[in-house]
Motif scaffolding. Structure first.
Motif, PDB file in Angstrom:
ATOM      1  N   ASP A 102     -21.864  74.248  71.705  1.00 31.59           N
ATOM      2  CA  ASP A 102     -21.854  72.953  72.376  1.00 31.59           C
ATOM      3  C   ASP A 102     -21.632  71.830  71.369  1.00 31.59           C
ATOM      4  N   VAL A 103     -22.394  71.861  70.274  1.00 32.70           N
ATOM      5  CA  VAL A 103     -22.346  70.782  69.285  1.00 32.70           C
ATOM      6  C   VAL A 103     -22.314  71.392  67.887  1.00 32.70           C
ATOM      7  N   LEU A 104     -21.311  71.038  67.117  1.00 25.89           N
ATOM      8  CA  LEU A 104     -21.200  71.446  65.718  1.00 25.89           C
ATOM      9  C   LEU A 104     -21.151  70.181  64.872  1.00 25.89           C
TER      10      LEU A 104
ATOM     11  N   ALA B 259     -29.752  67.527  69.535  1.00 22.78           N
ATOM     12  CA  ALA B 259     -28.990  68.175  70.607  1.00 22.78           C
ATOM     13  C   ALA B 259     -29.625  69.500  71.013  1.00 22.78           C
ATOM     14  N   ALA B 260     -30.144  70.239  70.034  1.00 24.66           N
ATOM     15  CA  ALA B 260     -30.811  71.501  70.346  1.00 24.66           C
ATOM     16  C   ALA B 260     -32.038  71.272  71.214  1.00 24.66           C
TER      17      ALA B 260
ATOM     18  N   THR C 227     -26.256  74.608  69.034  1.00 26.21           N
ATOM     19  CA  THR C 227     -25.822  73.744  67.942  1.00 26.21           C
ATOM     20  C   THR C 227     -25.756  74.519  66.632  1.00 26.21           C
ATOM     21  N   ALA C 228     -24.930  74.013  65.737  1.00 26.54           N
ATOM     22  CA  ALA C 228     -24.840  74.540  64.378  1.00 26.54           C
ATOM     23  C   ALA C 228     -24.502  73.389  63.448  1.00 26.54           C
TER      24      ALA C 228
ATOM     25  N   GLY D 213     -27.778  59.976  68.941  1.00 27.15           N
ATOM     26  CA  GLY D 213     -26.583  60.801  68.843  1.00 27.15           C
ATOM     27  C   GLY D 213     -26.712  62.133  69.555  1.00 27.15           C
ATOM     28  N   GLY D 214     -27.829  62.836  69.337  1.00 32.93           N
ATOM     29  CA  GLY D 214     -28.006  64.127  69.992  1.00 32.93           C
ATOM     30  C   GLY D 214     -28.088  63.998  71.496  1.00 32.93           C
ATOM     31  N   ALA D 215     -28.782  62.959  71.970  1.00 28.91           N
ATOM     32  CA  ALA D 215     -28.895  62.731  73.409  1.00 28.91           C
ATOM     33  C   ALA D 215     -27.558  62.294  74.000  1.00 28.91           C
TER      34      ALA D 215
END
Length: 328
Positions: A4-6, A45-46, A52-53, A268-270
């Motif tokens: 989803d998010v890197l 984000a996690a 995420t990574a 940012g994550g949200a």
């Protein structure tokens, strides 16, 4: 598995004081936390249920081992985190004097840091290309070989080749101590903007990227550069997001500030979570704003990142938009 998010870039150990309201010279007790903006965004984000990574490098030392352990504990994939022999994992100190004095002191980043030793040849470009959101920061452009690695990562995600619902985000995170000049930073941002679909920064950071002006003028310049969503943080007035067809402003979510340093990373994550959920832009901004406010009311950064339930509770308490916060 498609992530989803890197995120890519800076990581450190945050050494934050338990003693509040005193200068760093007078602090007697500290806590140790995972830090660095891209690392914090991945954690944030996690917390919202996203896979995420993080792509980064640490020293080959106990602090590096600690950061690996913390990433895994927070649910962030650490397979792209590698050690650099001969360099130490950076540490970042701050003093905390609410409501608005939180100076940072960077150690182990000069003349270089492990995360600035990212090499383009070592990138898993398939993972970069396939991630639904790829997130990087301007700091990653300040020095070679990280600069070339960031360019390679962005070139792997041409704007016209992204599938629907995928985004390439540039955090305009400008820290002058890492650069020779604002002009140098602006030139490097210009090499990345053609690949960026979302740019996020405060007024000073936007000024470095596209020049001084009103927030609307700065957002318009980012849109003219090809960005699809320009987000300009307005300080006490909230945050504005602008597309070619829409302009929305989210007012601040009032809280009692304890430490404002992690608020932007929580935002940012949200923000990533809301984009991936397909919410209207106004709801994405409100949700991200509330997530940032929660972290500003807490001591640490990574350890303070809120869950979706915590964010929606705060929004409801403040009479704000409450989107469906279930990840999808």
């Amino acid at each position: 598995m498609t992530l989803d998010v890197l995120t890519m870039g800076r990581i450190s150990v945050d050494i934050y004081p338990d003693d509040i309201g005193v200068g760093l010279a007078d602090v007697t007790r500290f806590g140790k936390y995972l830090g660095g903006s891209p690392a914090n965004v991945a954690v944030a984000a996690a917390r919202h249920g996203r896979s995420t990574a993080l792509i980064t490098r640490t020293g080959a030392d106990p602090f590096g081992e600690y950061l690996h352990r913390e990433l895994v504990r927070y649910g962030v994939d650490d397979r792209f985190v590698t050690p650099v022999e001969g360099l130490q994992t950076p540490a970042t100190f701050c003093s905390i004097t609410p409501p608005d004095d939180f100076p940072l002191y960077f150690y182990g980043r000069f003349p270089t840091a492990p995360d600035l030793q990212l090499d383009a040849a070592d990138l898993d470009l398939d993972s970069v290309r396939d991630a639904r959101i790829f997130w990087s920061t301007v700091t990653g452009l300040c020095q070679e070989p990280s600069r070339s690695a960031h360019v390679a990562a962005h070139e792997a995600r041409p704007r016209d080749g992204l599938p629907a619902g995928a985004f390439t985000v540039l955090d305009l995170d400008y820290r002058p101590m890492f650069w020779d000049s604002e002009e140098d930073a602006r030139a490097q941002v210009a090499t990345i903007l053609p690949h960026v679909t979302v740019a996020i920064g405060n007024e000073q950071e936007c000024a470095v990227a596209v020049g001084h002006g009103t927030p609307d003028e700065q957002a318009d310049r980012l849109l003219e550069a090809g960005v699809e969503i320009a987000v300009v943080k307005l300080g006490p007035e909230g945050v504005m997001a602008k597309t070619r067809n829409e302009r929305v402003v989210s007012a601040p979510v009032p809280v009692q500030t304890l430490n404002g340093l992690g608020a932007g990373d929580a935002f940012g994550g949200a923000f990533c979570h809301g984009l991936l959920a397909g919410w209207p832009l106004a709801q994405v901004l409100d949700f991200a704003n509330a997530a940032g406010a929660i972290v500003a009311s807490r001591l640490s950064c990574s350890d303070a990142m809120p869950t979706p339930d915590e964010v929606t509770v705060l929004l409801a308490e403040r009479g704000r938009l409450v989107p469906d916060a279930v990840a999808r």
